[in-house]
Motif scaffolding. Structure first.
Motif, PDB file in Angstrom:
ATOM      1  N   UNK A  62      20.268  71.928  38.419  1.00  0.00           N
ATOM      2  CA  UNK A  62      20.856  71.262  37.259  1.00  0.00           C
ATOM      3  C   UNK A  62      20.448  69.793  37.233  1.00  0.00           C
ATOM      4  N   UNK A  63      20.511  69.136  38.387  1.00  0.00           N
ATOM      5  CA  UNK A  63      20.139  67.726  38.410  1.00  0.00           C
ATOM      6  C   UNK A  63      18.680  67.543  37.995  1.00  0.00           C
ATOM      7  N   UNK A  64      17.802  68.434  38.449  1.00  0.00           N
ATOM      8  CA  UNK A  64      16.397  68.334  38.057  1.00  0.00           C
ATOM      9  C   UNK A  64      16.243  68.483  36.547  1.00  0.00           C
ATOM     10  N   UNK A  65      17.017  69.401  35.951  1.00  0.00           N
ATOM     11  CA  UNK A  65      16.942  69.589  34.497  1.00  0.00           C
ATOM     12  C   UNK A  65      17.466  68.364  33.761  1.00  0.00           C
ATOM     13  N   UNK A  66      18.549  67.794  34.273  1.00  0.00           N
ATOM     14  CA  UNK A  66      19.125  66.605  33.666  1.00  0.00           C
ATOM     15  C   UNK A  66      18.191  65.411  33.839  1.00  0.00           C
ATOM     16  N   UNK A  67      17.657  65.276  35.056  1.00  0.00           N
ATOM     17  CA  UNK A  67      16.777  64.131  35.348  1.00  0.00           C
ATOM     18  C   UNK A  67      15.519  64.152  34.482  1.00  0.00           C
ATOM     19  N   UNK A  68      15.079  65.343  34.095  1.00  0.00           N
ATOM     20  CA  UNK A  68      13.881  65.470  33.263  1.00  0.00           C
ATOM     21  C   UNK A  68      14.090  64.929  31.852  1.00  0.00           C
ATOM     22  N   UNK A  69      15.336  64.715  31.449  1.00  0.00           N
ATOM     23  CA  UNK A  69      15.617  64.144  30.137  1.00  0.00           C
ATOM     24  C   UNK A  69      15.350  62.647  30.104  1.00  0.00           C
ATOM     25  N   UNK A  70      15.259  62.019  31.271  1.00  0.00           N
ATOM     26  CA  UNK A  70      15.063  60.571  31.362  1.00  0.00           C
ATOM     27  C   UNK A  70      13.584  60.253  31.545  1.00  0.00           C
ATOM     28  N   UNK A  71      13.185  59.015  31.254  1.00  0.00           N
ATOM     29  CA  UNK A  71      11.790  58.619  31.506  1.00  0.00           C
ATOM     30  C   UNK A  71      11.409  58.836  32.965  1.00  0.00           C
ATOM     31  N   UNK A  72      10.128  59.074  33.215  1.00  0.00           N
ATOM     32  CA  UNK A  72       9.679  59.400  34.562  1.00  0.00           C
ATOM     33  C   UNK A  72       9.721  58.238  35.527  1.00  0.00           C
ATOM     34  N   UNK A  73       9.671  57.015  35.024  1.00  0.00           N
ATOM     35  CA  UNK A  73       9.674  55.840  35.896  1.00  0.00           C
ATOM     36  C   UNK A  73      10.817  54.903  35.521  1.00  0.00           C
ATOM     37  N   UNK A  74      11.163  54.042  36.496  1.00  0.00           N
ATOM     38  CA  UNK A  74      12.234  53.075  36.249  1.00  0.00           C
ATOM     39  C   UNK A  74      11.865  52.134  35.104  1.00  0.00           C
ATOM     40  N   UNK A 115      10.133  52.835  32.580  1.00  0.00           N
ATOM     41  CA  UNK A 115      10.187  53.555  31.308  1.00  0.00           C
ATOM     42  C   UNK A 115      11.568  53.563  30.684  1.00  0.00           C
ATOM     43  N   UNK A 116      12.598  53.394  31.500  1.00  0.00           N
ATOM     44  CA  UNK A 116      13.964  53.321  30.973  1.00  0.00           C
ATOM     45  C   UNK A 116      14.201  51.858  30.592  1.00  0.00           C
ATOM     46  N   UNK A 117      13.918  51.541  29.341  1.00  0.00           N
ATOM     47  CA  UNK A 117      13.774  50.142  28.925  1.00  0.00           C
ATOM     48  C   UNK A 117      15.078  49.372  28.821  1.00  0.00           C
ATOM     49  N   UNK A 118      16.202  50.054  28.625  1.00  0.00           N
ATOM     50  CA  UNK A 118      17.501  49.379  28.453  1.00  0.00           C
ATOM     51  C   UNK A 118      17.505  48.438  27.264  1.00  0.00           C
ATOM     52  N   UNK A 119      16.706  48.761  26.237  1.00  0.00           N
ATOM     53  CA  UNK A 119      16.634  47.904  25.051  1.00  0.00           C
ATOM     54  C   UNK A 119      17.924  47.989  24.242  1.00  0.00           C
ATOM     55  N   UNK A 120      18.371  46.836  23.748  1.00  0.00           N
ATOM     56  CA  UNK A 120      19.561  46.751  22.902  1.00  0.00           C
ATOM     57  C   UNK A 120      19.173  46.143  21.556  1.00  0.00           C
ATOM     58  N   UNK A 121      19.928  46.476  20.516  1.00  0.00           N
ATOM     59  CA  UNK A 121      19.618  46.017  19.154  1.00  0.00           C
ATOM     60  C   UNK A 121      20.323  44.715  18.820  1.00  0.00           C
ATOM     61  N   UNK A 122      20.444  43.824  19.772  1.00  0.00           N
ATOM     62  CA  UNK A 122      21.113  42.556  19.515  1.00  0.00           C
ATOM     63  C   UNK A 122      21.557  41.918  20.815  1.00  0.00           C
ATOM     64  N   UNK A 123      22.243  40.780  20.705  1.00  0.00           N
ATOM     65  CA  UNK A 123      22.688  40.025  21.869  1.00  0.00           C
ATOM     66  C   UNK A 123      24.026  40.553  22.382  1.00  0.00           C
ATOM     67  N   UNK A 124      24.184  40.540  23.705  1.00  0.00           N
ATOM     68  CA  UNK A 124      25.453  40.867  24.352  1.00  0.00           C
ATOM     69  C   UNK A 124      25.714  39.819  25.427  1.00  0.00           C
TER      70      UNK A 124
END
Length: 410
Positions: free
Chosen positions: A19-31, A33-42
């Motif tokens: 299950x974890x492998x299936x879930x993990x495959x939904x995320x980008x392959x590299x750190x 690649x997970x951009x953490x982009x936001x649509x404004x200032x926080x």
């Protein structure tokens, strides 16, 4: 029914790893690649938390060893952004803060899966993010919840107190008050005779091809969406003082308010079909909506699911409306916008589109001009679609357990 304690827990280490492998495959392959982009200032404290959670996700082979730490960051992100989401009117909430809330739900759900906990909590977090957050990573929460839901046991509606009483007789609709019925009119005929002159009509035969007309039932909803968390309106009508809203799973809603009818609760959901795409696949937008001025993605699709006796007080909406009845029956009255002054709308801004009059038991001493208002009515049957022109006043009472789909369009 699901076996108590079997809320989707992995059967063992091997099942959990799969299950974890299936879930993990939904995320980008590299750190990266997970951009953490936001649509404004926080606030400045948010980005370090997001980056810390990302390191925990990508810092180890297989499942993250620090699932508890990942879960705590998810908790902090949700709690902090929740204050921002509730600081003022919803339309003024920054999309960036809604995305932070979504990341908090995502990290919390992933932590639950990584720790091998029962999946109900992870599914709930996904639903909270889908309801209150904003899309991140190509709507990863929607994809994640579909994977998790596939591992959950399918629920069934309880039957212990499920009475099969004869349906009540429908209210009499005198011929002079009855709405016209029309079977599969052409686009031109509907446009020229009902849309342009703004006349309500009951359309027949236009949704017979929808898969939901054969598939949907109370049990079907429990099986397809029983584990999903949705907002439920509590009370027979939204103008009652005791009316409130509550988040609960679809199966809890069905067993408490549909099967056992302990009190009146209503699932009136503007996001249900986006939240649960399996249901959206069973309906389609009526062709007549193409006569409007807006684009198809601007059409709002609403779900209305509740027990017998649920009432929508006399009110008006700012868009054209097709109300499609899937199962159950509804008694509906319509009043022209020209009669608005005789319908006594509430003076408050929040309820200015709602009448103060109890349509089926009016206080004619308090509201004497209501007797001057002419109305049309119908009992909307399964497979029928009611066209309600913009600003037309309408009152709705469910005669049975009922599911309707409405399309608001311009």
């Amino acid at each position: 029914m699901a076996v108590p304690g079997s809320e989707g827990r992995a059967a063992g280490p091997a099942a959990g790893d799969a299950l974890w492998a299936e879930v993990r495959a939904l995320l980008p392959g590299t750190e990266e690649g997970l951009t953490l982009a936001l649509s404004g200032e926080v606030d400045d404290c948010v980005q370090p938390l997001l980056r810390r959670a990302r390191r925990l996700l990508y810092g180890a082979e297989g499942r993250p060893r620090e699932a508890a730490a990942l879960g705590r960051i998810g908790d902090v992100l949700r709690d902090y952004s929740w204050e921002k989401l509730n600081a003022g009117p919803w339309r003024e909430v920054s999309k960036a803060w809604r995305q932070v809330y979504t990341y908090g739900c995502l990290f919390g759900a992933l932590a639950q899966v990584a720790a091998g906990h029962p999946l109900a909590a992870a599914v709930r977090l996904c639903d909270l993010g889908l309801l209150m957050g904003a899309s991140v990573l190509d709507n990863v929460l929607a994809r994640l919840v579909r994977v998790l839901q596939g591992r959950m046991p399918r629920a069934a509606a309880g039957r212990a107190e499920r009475a099969r009483a004869e349906p009540p007789p429908a209210p009499a609709v005198p011929p002079e008050d009855a709405l016209p019925h029309l079977r599969c009119p052409s686009l031109e005929h509907f446009r020229d005779n009902y849309l342009i002159p703004q006349k309500p009509v009951v359309l027949e035969g236009i949704i017979d091809h929808w898969p939901c007309m054969k598939k949907w039932s109370v049990d079907y909803f429990c099986q397809v969406a029983g584990c999903r968390t949705v907002p439920v309106e509590l009370g027979s009508r939204y103008t009652d003082e005791e009316w409130s809203q509550k988040l609960m799973t679809v199966s809890d809603f069905i067993n408490q308010y549909i099967v056992n009818q302990n009190s009146v609760g209503y699932l009136a959901q503007h996001q249900l079909f986006d939240q649960i795409p399996e249901l959206k696949e069973d309906i389609s937008i009526p062709d007549y909506c193409c006569l409007g001025e807006g684009e198809e993605d601007e059409i709002t699709i609403n779900a209305w699911f509740g027990p017998k006796g649920t009432i929508s007080p006399l009110h008006q909406d700012p868009q054209q409306n097709f109300l499609a009845q899937v199962f159950g029956r509804k008694y509906i009255r319509l009043y022209s916008p020209q009669d608005s002054e005789n319908l006594y709308p509430h003076e408050s801004h929040i309820l200015h589109n709602t009448s103060q009059v109890d349509v089926e038991d009016p206080d004619l001493i308090k509201f004497p001009n209501f007797r001057k208002a002419a109305f049309q009515s119908c009992v909307l049957m399964p497979g029928q679609v009611l066209f309600i022109p913009v600003k037309y006043w309408h009152y709705v009472r469910s005669l049975d357990i009922s599911f309707s789909v409405s399309f608001w369009w311009s």
